[in-house]
Scaffold this active site. Structure first.
Site, PDB file in Angstrom:
ATOM      1  N   TYR A 194       7.682 -25.383 -31.544  1.00 39.74           N
ATOM      2  CA  TYR A 194       7.876 -24.483 -32.551  1.00 39.74           C
ATOM      3  C   TYR A 194       8.216 -23.270 -31.868  1.00 39.74           C
ATOM      4  O   TYR A 194       7.683 -22.673 -30.724  1.00 39.74           O
ATOM      5  CB  TYR A 194       6.320 -24.078 -33.173  1.00 39.74           C
ATOM      6  CG  TYR A 194       6.344 -23.592 -34.509  1.00 39.74           C
ATOM      7  CD1 TYR A 194       6.645 -24.059 -35.782  1.00 39.74           C
ATOM      8  CD2 TYR A 194       6.662 -21.951 -34.423  1.00 39.74           C
ATOM      9  CE1 TYR A 194       6.777 -23.505 -36.776  1.00 39.74           C
ATOM     10  CE2 TYR A 194       6.660 -21.387 -35.661  1.00 39.74           C
ATOM     11  CZ  TYR A 194       6.729 -21.848 -36.888  1.00 39.74           C
ATOM     12  OH  TYR A 194       6.857 -21.283 -38.033  1.00 39.74           O
ATOM     13  N   GLN A 241       4.866 -26.218 -42.811  1.00 37.01           N
ATOM     14  CA  GLN A 241       5.427 -27.429 -43.141  1.00 37.01           C
ATOM     15  C   GLN A 241       6.161 -27.976 -42.071  1.00 37.01           C
ATOM     16  O   GLN A 241       6.347 -29.058 -42.148  1.00 37.01           O
ATOM     17  CB  GLN A 241       6.394 -27.106 -44.483  1.00 37.01           C
ATOM     18  CG  GLN A 241       7.368 -25.975 -44.333  1.00 37.01           C
ATOM     19  CD  GLN A 241       6.664 -24.529 -44.408  1.00 37.01           C
ATOM     20  OE1 GLN A 241       5.510 -24.474 -44.541  1.00 37.01           O
ATOM     21  NE2 GLN A 241       7.477 -23.507 -44.743  1.00 37.01           N
ATOM     22  N   ASN A 270       2.375 -17.974 -36.314  1.00 37.70           N
ATOM     23  CA  ASN A 270       1.692 -17.053 -36.949  1.00 37.70           C
ATOM     24  C   ASN A 270       0.260 -17.874 -37.162  1.00 37.70           C
ATOM     25  O   ASN A 270       0.171 -18.887 -36.990  1.00 37.70           O
ATOM     26  CB  ASN A 270       2.208 -16.617 -38.347  1.00 37.70           C
ATOM     27  CG  ASN A 270       2.707 -17.511 -39.288  1.00 37.70           C
ATOM     28  OD1 ASN A 270       2.269 -18.825 -39.226  1.00 37.70           O
ATOM     29  ND2 ASN A 270       3.521 -17.140 -40.094  1.00 37.70           N
ATOM     30  N   SER A 323      -1.068 -11.128 -26.699  1.00 38.83           N
ATOM     31  CA  SER A 323      -1.016 -10.971 -25.343  1.00 38.83           C
ATOM     32  C   SER A 323      -1.738  -9.736 -24.507  1.00 38.83           C
ATOM     33  O   SER A 323      -2.054  -8.975 -25.221  1.00 38.83           O
ATOM     34  CB  SER A 323       0.672 -10.849 -25.180  1.00 38.83           C
ATOM     35  OG  SER A 323       0.838 -11.079 -23.741  1.00 38.83           O
ATOM     36  N   GLN A 342       3.555  -4.419 -21.867  1.00 39.10           N
ATOM     37  CA  GLN A 342       2.406  -5.390 -22.688  1.00 39.10           C
ATOM     38  C   GLN A 342       2.291  -4.949 -24.217  1.00 39.10           C
ATOM     39  O   GLN A 342       2.283  -5.537 -25.054  1.00 39.10           O
ATOM     40  CB  GLN A 342       1.128  -5.464 -21.984  1.00 39.10           C
ATOM     41  CG  GLN A 342       0.237  -6.817 -22.251  1.00 39.10           C
ATOM     42  CD  GLN A 342       1.073  -7.859 -22.291  1.00 39.10           C
ATOM     43  OE1 GLN A 342       2.001  -8.018 -21.093  1.00 39.10           O
ATOM     44  NE2 GLN A 342       1.190  -8.751 -23.288  1.00 39.10           N
ATOM     45  N   HIS A 364       4.509  -5.498 -27.382  1.00 37.49           N
ATOM     46  CA  HIS A 364       4.808  -6.692 -27.946  1.00 37.49           C
ATOM     47  C   HIS A 364       4.257  -6.712 -29.267  1.00 37.49           C
ATOM     48  O   HIS A 364       4.657  -7.526 -30.274  1.00 37.49           O
ATOM     49  CB  HIS A 364       3.899  -7.890 -27.123  1.00 37.49           C
ATOM     50  CG  HIS A 364       4.666  -8.738 -26.358  1.00 37.49           C
ATOM     51  ND1 HIS A 364       5.834  -9.262 -26.309  1.00 37.49           N
ATOM     52  CD2 HIS A 364       4.468  -8.561 -24.777  1.00 37.49           C
ATOM     53  CE1 HIS A 364       6.143 -10.069 -25.458  1.00 37.49           C
ATOM     54  NE2 HIS A 364       5.688  -9.548 -24.417  1.00 37.49           N
ATOM     55  N   GLU A 384      -4.809 -12.733 -19.348  1.00 35.86           N
ATOM     56  CA  GLU A 384      -3.618 -13.679 -19.601  1.00 35.86           C
ATOM     57  C   GLU A 384      -2.800 -13.219 -18.269  1.00 35.86           C
ATOM     58  O   GLU A 384      -2.390 -13.782 -17.559  1.00 35.86           O
ATOM     59  CB  GLU A 384      -2.834 -13.337 -20.729  1.00 35.86           C
ATOM     60  CG  GLU A 384      -1.448 -14.146 -20.950  1.00 35.86           C
ATOM     61  CD  GLU A 384      -0.676 -13.822 -22.040  1.00 35.86           C
ATOM     62  OE1 GLU A 384      -1.015 -12.672 -22.558  1.00 35.86           O
ATOM     63  OE2 GLU A 384       0.163 -14.427 -22.233  1.00 35.86           O
ATOM     64  N   HIS A 385      -2.496 -11.992 -17.956  1.00 32.28           N
ATOM     65  CA  HIS A 385      -1.703 -11.568 -16.720  1.00 32.28           C
ATOM     66  C   HIS A 385      -2.498 -10.753 -15.991  1.00 32.28           C
ATOM     67  O   HIS A 385      -3.108  -9.713 -16.664  1.00 32.28           O
ATOM     68  CB  HIS A 385      -0.480 -10.573 -17.499  1.00 32.28           C
ATOM     69  CG  HIS A 385       0.479 -11.409 -18.549  1.00 32.28           C
ATOM     70  ND1 HIS A 385       0.535 -11.372 -19.842  1.00 32.28           N
ATOM     71  CD2 HIS A 385       1.473 -12.462 -18.143  1.00 32.28           C
ATOM     72  CE1 HIS A 385       1.348 -12.151 -20.151  1.00 32.28           C
ATOM     73  NE2 HIS A 385       1.838 -12.729 -19.368  1.00 32.28           N
ATOM     74  N   ASP A 406       8.034 -12.944 -16.734  1.00 26.68           N
ATOM     75  CA  ASP A 406       8.466 -13.163 -18.210  1.00 26.68           C
ATOM     76  C   ASP A 406       9.748 -13.949 -18.394  1.00 26.68           C
ATOM     77  O   ASP A 406       9.792 -14.807 -19.309  1.00 26.68           O
ATOM     78  CB  ASP A 406       8.495 -11.975 -19.079  1.00 26.68           C
ATOM     79  CG  ASP A 406       7.102 -11.183 -19.582  1.00 26.68           C
ATOM     80  OD1 ASP A 406       6.121 -12.058 -19.303  1.00 26.68           O
ATOM     81  OD2 ASP A 406       6.875 -10.077 -19.721  1.00 26.68           O
ATOM     82  N   GLU A 464     -27.879 -50.754 -21.394  1.00 24.32           N
ATOM     83  CA  GLU A 464     -27.490 -49.852 -22.731  1.00 24.32           C
ATOM     84  C   GLU A 464     -27.544 -50.929 -23.687  1.00 24.32           C
ATOM     85  O   GLU A 464     -26.938 -50.421 -24.635  1.00 24.32           O
ATOM     86  CB  GLU A 464     -26.173 -49.380 -22.107  1.00 24.32           C
ATOM     87  CG  GLU A 464     -26.014 -48.389 -21.194  1.00 24.32           C
ATOM     88  CD  GLU A 464     -24.700 -47.673 -20.841  1.00 24.32           C
ATOM     89  OE1 GLU A 464     -23.662 -48.137 -21.593  1.00 24.32           O
ATOM     90  OE2 GLU A 464     -24.680 -46.834 -20.150  1.00 24.32           O
ATOM     91  N   HIS A 521     -21.050 -56.752 -23.000  1.00 22.60           N
ATOM     92  CA  HIS A 521     -20.436 -56.038 -21.761  1.00 22.60           C
ATOM     93  C   HIS A 521     -21.065 -57.189 -20.481  1.00 22.60           C
ATOM     94  O   HIS A 521     -20.266 -57.289 -19.574  1.00 22.60           O
ATOM     95  CB  HIS A 521     -20.931 -54.610 -21.570  1.00 22.60           C
ATOM     96  CG  HIS A 521     -20.222 -53.873 -22.424  1.00 22.60           C
ATOM     97  ND1 HIS A 521     -20.116 -53.748 -23.917  1.00 22.60           N
ATOM     98  CD2 HIS A 521     -19.310 -52.625 -22.121  1.00 22.60           C
ATOM     99  CE1 HIS A 521     -19.283 -52.781 -24.239  1.00 22.60           C
ATOM    100  NE2 HIS A 521     -18.972 -52.101 -23.111  1.00 22.60           N
TER     101      HIS A 521
END
Lengths: 430, 430
Positions: free
Chosen positions: A130, A191, A214, A237, A259, A262, A327-328, A361, A415, A420
């Site tokens: 995506y 969709q 999103n 981020s 950063q 963004h 994250e960074h 990046d 068990e 088994h």
């Protein structure tokens, strides 16, 4: 103004806990809408996808025009300037080379009893990628998602990306071509996720879906999980910079703002043991903001979620950094390597004054798809392993079965699984 | 009667597609209930957990009695017979030894430009393990979930298990003790998942939750995903046996039934090129069913979801097997290894006549927590990697930044991220 916390103050623990708990995203309640869209795509296939694309993207498609043609991709390529193309090619080459070192090894071993154990890694057969539309449509992300899939050996890589009013970023098409994406469809939202997961008359289903989106895309991925695999649900981020008095405040400031630009929900944090550096960075932030193209976004992020945390010493501050799980993580200190062994939770670590996050990046080599929103506590950046799966292997000789059988029978019986136990016993004439 | 499909019949493709689409689980709509329970635990902590435990498990707890005491665990141990204890210890030892070979290696490499790249693996700090109550409370699953976490280096392993009416399986406590579980709480359902994810006054939160559970547990795990990591959502178990004329029909039959006895929604499939074997296996299934303790469950599973698929040749049938993507794949043929390279989608592969799946369930060494419901197309069995995460590392020398900087600047500008470009440019005096 950004948060300002001082570990030497008495109320620090409470203030830090409150800071950690800050929510940066309003979670929209989109789940009911998404459920309806998915069922509709499952029931009506192409027709449903085309209807939603008309409604949300103001674009009229047919089953034939869902897919972006090779001619369109070639046209996009010729519209790109040579310098950007060259940069994309260099980035791709470096990303591929780095990820090639992540290919896992198969294993076989036989123990004293005659039990052979091991595993085999195989690529996922088909993967969907995506790519968001509009301003968050990043060619670098296409490379970062598609290249490791290709390195893993995925045979079919399918990209979807919404093109509101038919507008598409040519660089995204070119990046897909460079990275070896096999099919591109001009659809987005829940969709598109449903089409990838369940298939339509035109789009064959995939086995895993990756890539950011999103709230609708995130909710759809969560819903189709199980039918297909998914990667992390990406959040806004963030960067955390650990710096001492040797750091250049101007460089630290622009890294914080790179950063922040963004997204207004992005987060930039400075952790330092030097009050003078903290003040100098804050001043440099204001100087940069005065001339930055995306100053409005960056300023909102910095003022609402930015933070400066003063600590008595940086090694001791690693416990805080691990709780934040950024994250960074940039380490701009006299001896950055000295802090690395104490880092537990971080998506990616950037060492030294000459490694701004922006290098990672784009062209460093390691992946820029990284765990956000404190999820580095339990997950990793995207890599080759995310596009492969492991089948374990077991083989017993008759002697090995004789040696291990009684224990298996005892456990099966304990068990209450008599079948088994019997499946072992019949082979041992018990 | 089980399904009977013959690849030599004209309508096979349609019949196989219909078989693949068979739903074995009624997905209960429990999501609203689960959402309410989770919010309540977030808001009220221990008190909410205690209320739900009273309502669902008919058990009155206090914050002090939520946790199973060491004395109770020792008492459970002394209630177990020696043979079962010994079998559990053997299983644990073998599981640990196998998983130790899965520990991943860290990596550092420096390229010609002076860019150092690599990664570090670190354990997740705290993990929660869900163990179902009642008849599906399996000590072997405790070992299979906890042992790889311990091998990964997880510092805190927390187990939750519902104890309806206060009844607990002593073997589950003993398995937890053997595997090194640090804390055990007698709670279950969505309330236990919420307590692990968000923490309460008594239970500190974890970073990842693993283990199987009912529809409420599955829905709760799906909801808390993001706040914590989760493993796969487990579905009913399945086995596929590929067998030729050399296979022992009696052994094949009991292996099919050992799967079927788990659950009426379990699935057992035989794929063979030998009609005589197929018939002999079906007869042997009936003979075993006449004397099996769990015959009622096994018969329902076999009749409703069992399948015998006749194929012209087994190598050619691998395409079908890969579409089914079985959790367990047994290969009982003259030369089992010959088929392995063609297996793409399978959780675990059992080779030869002397490797019944039950050996792998208990004492083989590889993990028995495996991808169900066709998810072997995109995921792997549980392993050490599921309890670790990888931080990538990047370090540029000034020369490396000079070499790569212009490409990063070009890409930053092409994406409209001027701050990204500037963070590189300021370091190059551009």
């Amino acid at each position: 103004m950004p948060f300002r916390l001082d570990a030497r103050q008495e109320d620090f623990d409470a203030a830090f806990a409150a800071f950690l708990g800050t929510k940066r995203e309003i979670s929209e309640e989109v789940d009911d809408t998404v459920r309806t869209i998915i069922s509709d795509v499952v029931a009506r296939g192409d027709a449903a996808v085309i209807d939603y694309t008309r409604r949300f993207d103001r674009l009229d498609l047919t089953p034939q025009s869902l897919r972006v043609s090779d001619a369109e991709i070639d046209k996009a390529r010729s519209a790109c300037d040579a310098q950007t193309l060259e940069a994309l090619e260099l980035a791709h080459q470096r990303i591929v080379r780095f990820h090639e070192t992540q290919r896992p090894a198969d294993q076989r071993m036989t123990d004293d009893l005659g039990v052979t154990m091991g595993w085999r890694w195989t690529p996922i057969e088909a993967v969907g990628l995506y790519v968001p539309g509009g301003t968050a449509s990043y060619p670098s992300s296409v490379l970062m998602n598609a290249a490791p899939a290709r390195v893993a050996g995925v045979e079919r890589i399918v990209m979807v990306s919404p093109t509101p009013d038919g507008v598409i970023n040519p660089l995204v098409l070119v990046a897909a071509q460079i990275a070896g994406v096999d099919e591109i469809y001009r659809i987005g939202g829940a969709q598109a996720v449903a089409a990838l997961a369940y298939g339509t008359q035109t789009i064959a289903p995939v086995a895993k879906i990756v890539g950011p989106g999103n709230a609708y895309v995130a909710a759809a991925k969560r819903r189709v999980f199980g039918q297909v695999g998914i990667d992390m649900i990406a959040g806004p981020s963030e960067v955390l910079i650990m710096a001492d008095e040797t750091a250049n405040p101007d460089w630290v400031a622009i890294d914080l703002l790179a950063q922040a630009e963004h997204d207004t929900a992005a987060q930039s944090i400075l952790v330092t043991d030097d009050t003078a550096l903290a003040d100098a960075v804050c001043n440099a932030v204001e100087r940069h903001l005065a001339t930055m193209k995306r100053a409005e976004i960056a300023r909102a992020s910095w003022n609402d979620y930015g933070a400066v945390i003063l600590v008595p010493d940086l090694a001791g501050a690693l416990a805080l950094v691990n709780r934040i799980a950024p994250e960074h993580l940039e380490i701009e200190t006299r001896d950055p390597e000295a802090l690395v062994p104490g880092v537990r939770n971080a998506g990616s670590i950037f060492l030294g004054a000459h490694t701004p996050e922006a290098i990672g990046d784009y062209v460093g080599g390691p992946n820029h798809v990284l765990p956000t929103a404190r999820s580095a506590r339990f997950s990793s950046g995207l890599g080759v392993l995310d596009f492969m799966k492991r089948s374990s292997i077991l083989h017993c000789t008759p002697g090995a079965l004789r040696a291990l059988g009684p224990a298996a029978i005892a456990l099966g019986e304990s068990e209450g699984l008599e079948g088994h136990a019997r499946s072992v016993a019949v082979r041992l004439n018990l």
